[in-house]
Design a protein around this motif. Structure first.
Motif, mmCIF file in Angstrom:
data_model
loop_
_atom_site.group_PDB
_atom_site.id
_atom_site.type_symbol
_atom_site.label_atom_id
_atom_site.label_comp_id
_atom_site.label_asym_id
_atom_site.label_seq_id
_atom_site.Cartn_x
_atom_site.Cartn_y
_atom_site.Cartn_z
ATOM 1 N N ALA A 111 0.812 -1.214 0.000
ATOM 2 C CA ALA A 111 0.000 0.000 0.000
ATOM 3 C C ALA A 111 0.850 1.270 0.000
ATOM 4 C CB ALA A 111 -0.928 -0.004 1.206
ATOM 5 N N MET A 112 2.062 1.187 0.538
ATOM 6 C CA MET A 112 2.963 2.336 0.543
ATOM 7 C C MET A 112 4.388 1.847 0.331
ATOM 8 S SD MET A 112 2.930 3.392 4.613
ATOM 9 C CE MET A 112 1.179 3.585 4.790
ATOM 10 N N GLN A 148 9.525 -3.737 12.973
ATOM 11 C CA GLN A 148 8.620 -2.764 12.388
ATOM 12 C C GLN A 148 9.084 -2.500 10.968
ATOM 13 O OE1 GLN A 148 7.971 0.683 14.878
ATOM 14 N NE2 GLN A 148 8.190 2.015 13.130
ATOM 15 N N LEU A 149 8.172 -2.564 10.009
ATOM 16 C CA LEU A 149 8.468 -2.190 8.635
ATOM 17 C C LEU A 149 8.001 -0.753 8.463
ATOM 18 C CD1 LEU A 149 7.277 -5.415 6.751
ATOM 19 C CD2 LEU A 149 9.516 -4.911 7.760
ATOM 20 N N VAL A 150 8.887 0.098 7.949
ATOM 21 C CA VAL A 150 8.630 1.533 7.903
ATOM 22 C C VAL A 150 8.616 2.017 6.452
ATOM 23 C CG1 VAL A 150 9.446 3.784 8.710
ATOM 24 C CG2 VAL A 150 9.762 1.765 10.145
ATOM 25 N N SER A 151 7.683 2.903 6.145
ATOM 26 C CA SER A 151 7.548 3.444 4.788
ATOM 27 C C SER A 151 8.603 4.524 4.540
ATOM 28 C CB SER A 151 6.155 4.035 4.590
ATOM 29 O OG SER A 151 6.036 5.234 5.317
ATOM 30 N N GLU A 205 6.264 6.362 8.195
ATOM 31 C CA GLU A 205 5.098 5.776 8.850
ATOM 32 C C GLU A 205 5.308 4.283 9.095
ATOM 33 O OE1 GLU A 205 1.199 6.917 7.170
ATOM 34 O OE2 GLU A 205 2.426 8.038 5.732
ATOM 35 N N THR A 206 4.735 3.780 10.186
ATOM 36 C CA THR A 206 4.767 2.342 10.439
ATOM 37 C C THR A 206 3.842 1.665 9.448
ATOM 38 O OG1 THR A 206 5.216 2.628 12.783
ATOM 39 C CG2 THR A 206 4.263 0.521 12.117
ATOM 40 N N THR A 237 -0.590 -5.298 8.830
ATOM 41 C CA THR A 237 -0.333 -3.908 8.464
ATOM 42 C C THR A 237 -0.991 -3.008 9.504
ATOM 43 O OG1 THR A 237 -2.277 -3.858 7.041
ATOM 44 C CG2 THR A 237 -0.166 -4.369 5.990
ATOM 45 N N PHE A 238 -0.397 -1.866 9.725
ATOM 46 C CA PHE A 238 -0.887 -0.953 10.744
ATOM 47 C C PHE A 238 -2.198 -0.305 10.335
ATOM 48 C CE2 PHE A 238 -0.776 3.139 13.042
ATOM 49 C CZ PHE A 238 -0.674 2.657 14.333
ATOM 50 N N ALA A 239 -2.311 0.071 9.080
ATOM 51 C CA ALA A 239 -3.476 0.837 8.621
ATOM 52 C C ALA A 239 -4.738 0.000 8.462
ATOM 53 C CB ALA A 239 -3.161 1.531 7.299
#
Length: 111
Positions: free
Chosen positions: A62-63, A77-80, A84-85, A100-102
């Protein structure tokens, strides 16, 4: 005599269980991994020991992802690219799994 042996054995087993509960997650080794997000086709991501994460151009996330960091004793943590997380993943058998966080889609990182 049997009671003291039983108590000693119980204590030993309890101490061993507590030690394994606080075991650290293995560091992500540099290399190429498979990343699966939700029902999307798995894609290759390259991970470096300094925390960089580079998805293949065909990755459908998504990002855009840029790095990984260790969080707590067993998570990552995978970071964009915007900081953003994107997802939090933890060891699950031979792979790392999370959401995914979102939008809470399943994320799997494996070899």
């Amino acid at each position: 005599m049997n009671k003291s042996r039983f108590l000693a054995l119980s204590f030993l087993l309890a101490a061993t269980s507590v030690g394994s509960a606080y075991a650290q997650a293995p560091a992500l080794a540099a290399g190429t991994y498979k990343l699966t997000v939700g029902s999307k086709t798995p894609c290759d991501v390259t991970i470096t020991s300094d925390g960089a994460l580079t998805p293949a151009s065909t990755c459908e996330t998504a990002m855009p992802l840029a790095k990984w960091t260790q969080i707590g004793p067993t998570g990552y943590q995978l970071v964009s690219t915007s900081g953003e997380t994107y997802a939090v993943i933890k060891p699950h058998g031979e792979q790392l799994e999370g959401t995914t966080f979102a939008d809470q889609r399943k994320v799997v990182l494996s070899h």
